[in-house]
Write a protein that holds these residues in place. Structure first.
Motif, short mmCIF file in Angstrom:
data_model
loop_
_atom_site.label_atom_id
_atom_site.label_comp_id
_atom_site.label_asym_id
_atom_site.label_seq_id
_atom_site.Cartn_x
_atom_site.Cartn_y
_atom_site.Cartn_z
N GLU A 152 -36.99 91.20 -49.26
CA GLU A 152 -36.94 92.74 -48.40
C GLU A 152 -37.53 92.45 -47.22
N ASP A 153 -38.61 92.00 -46.84
CA ASP A 153 -38.93 91.52 -45.56
C ASP A 153 -37.09 91.02 -44.63
N MET A 154 -36.32 90.43 -45.44
CA MET A 154 -35.76 89.44 -45.41
C MET A 154 -34.33 90.72 -44.15
N GLN A 155 -33.78 91.47 -45.16
CA GLN A 155 -33.10 92.44 -45.90
C GLN A 155 -33.30 93.54 -44.24
N LYS A 156 -34.84 94.01 -44.12
CA LYS A 156 -35.67 94.87 -43.17
C LYS A 156 -35.14 94.07 -41.61
N GLU A 157 -35.07 92.50 -41.57
CA GLU A 157 -35.14 92.04 -40.31
C GLU A 157 -33.78 91.83 -40.03
N TYR A 158 -32.55 92.17 -40.97
CA TYR A 158 -31.24 91.99 -40.38
C TYR A 158 -30.46 93.02 -40.77
N GLU A 159 -31.43 94.20 -40.79
CA GLU A 159 -31.07 95.87 -40.59
C GLU A 159 -31.31 96.12 -39.00
N GLN A 160 -32.41 95.63 -38.33
CA GLN A 160 -33.07 95.42 -37.27
C GLN A 160 -32.03 94.74 -35.96
N ASN A 161 -31.44 93.28 -36.83
CA ASN A 161 -30.30 92.97 -35.62
C ASN A 161 -29.20 93.12 -36.19
N ILE A 162 -28.90 94.48 -36.91
CA ILE A 162 -27.67 95.30 -37.04
C ILE A 162 -27.90 96.34 -35.61
N GLN A 163 -28.75 96.84 -36.11
CA GLN A 163 -29.17 98.04 -35.39
C GLN A 163 -29.46 97.59 -34.01
N LYS A 164 -29.59 96.75 -33.48
CA LYS A 164 -29.54 95.72 -31.88
C LYS A 164 -28.06 96.29 -31.32
N GLU A 165 -27.07 95.19 -32.55
CA GLU A 165 -26.00 95.11 -31.86
C GLU A 165 -24.95 95.83 -31.86
N THR A 166 -25.01 97.54 -32.89
CA THR A 166 -24.83 98.40 -32.48
C THR A 166 -25.10 99.06 -31.16
N ASP A 167 -26.82 98.70 -30.56
CA ASP A 167 -27.52 99.55 -29.43
C ASP A 167 -26.18 98.66 -28.34
N ASN A 168 -26.16 97.80 -29.10
CA ASN A 168 -25.47 96.76 -27.46
C ASN A 168 -23.91 97.65 -27.04
N GLY A 169 -23.46 97.03 -29.08
CA GLY A 169 -22.39 97.47 -28.55
C GLY A 169 -21.57 99.13 -28.10
N THR A 170 -22.57 100.10 -28.54
CA THR A 170 -22.60 101.60 -28.11
C THR A 170 -22.95 101.48 -26.34
N LYS A 171 -23.27 100.35 -25.64
CA LYS A 171 -24.02 100.63 -24.63
C LYS A 171 -22.73 99.50 -23.56
N ARG A 172 -22.45 98.94 -24.39
CA ARG A 172 -21.13 98.03 -23.88
C ARG A 172 -20.13 99.36 -23.28
N ILE A 173 -19.74 99.85 -24.43
CA ILE A 173 -18.16 100.91 -24.65
C ILE A 173 -18.43 102.24 -23.71
N ASP A 174 -19.60 102.57 -23.58
CA ASP A 174 -20.60 103.33 -22.42
C ASP A 174 -19.84 102.88 -21.16
N ASP A 175 -20.41 102.29 -21.09
CA ASP A 175 -20.21 101.41 -19.65
C ASP A 175 -18.86 100.89 -19.49
N LEU A 176 -17.81 100.50 -20.21
CA LEU A 176 -16.41 100.32 -20.00
C LEU A 176 -15.28 101.61 -18.87
N VAL A 177 -16.26 103.26 -20.65
CA VAL A 177 -16.01 104.07 -20.24
C VAL A 177 -16.51 104.30 -18.65
N SER A 178 -17.35 104.57 -18.53
CA SER A 178 -18.31 105.16 -17.57
C SER A 178 -17.01 104.63 -16.28
N SER A 179 -17.05 103.06 -16.50
CA SER A 179 -16.07 101.94 -15.30
C SER A 179 -15.07 102.81 -14.64
N LYS A 180 -14.79 102.63 -16.45
CA LYS A 180 -13.27 103.74 -16.09
C LYS A 180 -12.86 105.09 -15.46
N GLU A 181 -13.83 105.39 -15.33
CA GLU A 181 -14.19 106.96 -15.18
C GLU A 181 -14.00 106.72 -13.44
#
Length: 187
Positions: A152-181
């Motif tokens: 379970e601790d491994m599952q939780k750790e990797y869930e957190q890693n996936i959430q970090k990747e999601t946050d990074n991806g969302t931030k990159r998308i926001d940056d791309l859209v705002s620079s295009k704007e």
């Protein structure tokens, strides 16, 4: 089990990066008031029975900030490319001189700028949906793997890693859209 978790994380990361790369390429096709040859990437012509993007049947050059010149490799393609540009409704009027096609890039109107920004934000939202779906799928796979014996601790750790990747991806998308704007709103 750790290999399975790493595989799930890598797969999710790959899907997220694909969504971001697709958004990046899509935003390049938005005409922001200055000549950009990539606006023709989505304009296709019938080339010997196959729908082919204009850059694959002609040389697309930008001699100055307000002009795009399309030099087809076969002269008989000039009227076909001309018609495709008109049909694509990208806001350019092609001018044929018998050798090449010249497109003068008009300045964007305020309404067109707002329309492009709205379109860019919608594309950004679609990319975020793909990123969030990749996160959801990965977390579902991790939960399934945990039921099959992953600690379970491994599952939780990797869930957190996936959430970090999601946050990074969302931030990159926001940056791309705002620079295009910013690019679109720059007169």
């Amino acid at each position: 089990m750790i290999d399975r978790a790493k595989e799930i994380l890598a797969s999710a990361k790959g899907k997220m990066n694909d969504a971001i790369n697709f958004l990046e390429e899509d935003l390049k096709t938005y005409r922001a008031g200055k000549a950009n040859p990539s606006i023709f990437n989505n304009v296709t012509v019938d080339y010997y029975g196959t729908e082919t993007p204009v850059p694959q049947v002609a040389s697309v050059t930008v001699p100055d900030a307000k002009t795009i010149i399309i030099q087809p490799w076969e002269k008989k393609m000039i009227p076909v490319i001309e018609k495709a540009i008109m049909d694509a409704n990208i806001g350019l009027t092609p001018q044929n001189n018998g050798e090449s096609i010249r497109c003068n890039v008009p300045p964007l109107t305020e309404d067109r700028r707002k329309e492009l920004i709205k379109k860019a934000k919608a594309a950004g939202e679609n990319a975020k949906v793909v990123v969030r779906n990749a996160r959801r799928d990965a977390i579902d796979l991790l939960k399934k793997a945990q039921k099959e014996g992953m600690p379970e601790d491994m599952q939780k750790e990797y869930e957190q890693n996936i959430q970090k990747e999601t946050d990074n991806g969302t931030k990159r998308i926001d940056d791309l859209v705002s620079s295009k704007e910013k690019e679109i709103m720059t007169v």
